[in-house]
Design an enzyme around this catalytic site. Structure first.
Site, PDB file in Angstrom:
ATOM      1  N   CYS A  46     -66.014 -83.791  68.647  1.00 29.31           N
ATOM      2  CA  CYS A  46     -66.722 -85.110  68.996  1.00 29.31           C
ATOM      3  C   CYS A  46     -66.466 -86.369  67.835  1.00 29.31           C
ATOM      4  O   CYS A  46     -65.951 -87.279  68.232  1.00 29.31           O
ATOM      5  CB  CYS A  46     -68.202 -85.095  69.363  1.00 29.31           C
ATOM      6  SG  CYS A  46     -68.662 -83.748  70.534  1.00 29.31           S
TER       7      CYS A  46
ATOM      8  N   CYS B  80     -70.652 -81.731  66.183  1.00 33.12           N
ATOM      9  CA  CYS B  80     -69.584 -81.075  66.708  1.00 33.12           C
ATOM     10  C   CYS B  80     -68.079 -81.892  66.197  1.00 33.12           C
ATOM     11  O   CYS B  80     -68.095 -82.973  66.426  1.00 33.12           O
ATOM     12  CB  CYS B  80     -69.609 -81.405  68.396  1.00 33.12           C
ATOM     13  SG  CYS B  80     -67.998 -81.286  69.315  1.00 33.12           S
TER      14      CYS B  80
END
Length: 126
Positions: free
Chosen positions: A46, A43
């Site tokens: 993230c 991600c």
């Protein structure tokens, strides 16, 4: 120093929080699972938020616990029926998400790029 614990997947998350009884401040960070070849989450949001989150917890009170929950791979997360999305306790819409356990307080997505919001979540009394 903040106590940090990493959990993999939904079942491990449920098992841990089932037994979670604590008076200390507990925060849960939901993030994409790290890829073995890079050591970074699949991600990109993230990965971008990680340094801000780490910095925020550097000043956290000593009795603070941070639980990092890797939700699974991209296809598992993107499924509309992903249990992290459908569980009434987690109700995740976006990764990363940082919550203060047993409260409605949470930061989602690009909110985690703002150190002042992270600081407010960690230092504000309930």
């Amino acid at each position: 120093m903040v106590r940090c614990l990493r959990l993999q997947g939904y079942e491990n998350f449920l098992k841990y929080v089932d037994d979670l009884e604590t008076a200390e401040s507990v925060y849960i960070l939901y993030t994409g699972t790290k890829l073995p070849d890079t050591g970074k989450s699949w991600c990109p949001d993230c990965v971008e938020a990680d340094p801000f989150i780490e910095q925020g917890f550097e000043a956290a009170p000593e009795e603070t616990q941070l639980i990092i929950v890797e939700v699974g791979d991209r296809s598992f997360w993107k499924d509309r029926n992903c249990p992290f999305r459908t569980n009434p306790i987690t109700r995740l819409k976006v990764l990363p998400t940082l919550i203060k356990w047993n409260t409605e307080k949470r930061l989602e997505g690009d909110q985690l790029l703002k150190p002042e919001l992270i600081d407010m979540l960690i230092t504000e009394d309930d």
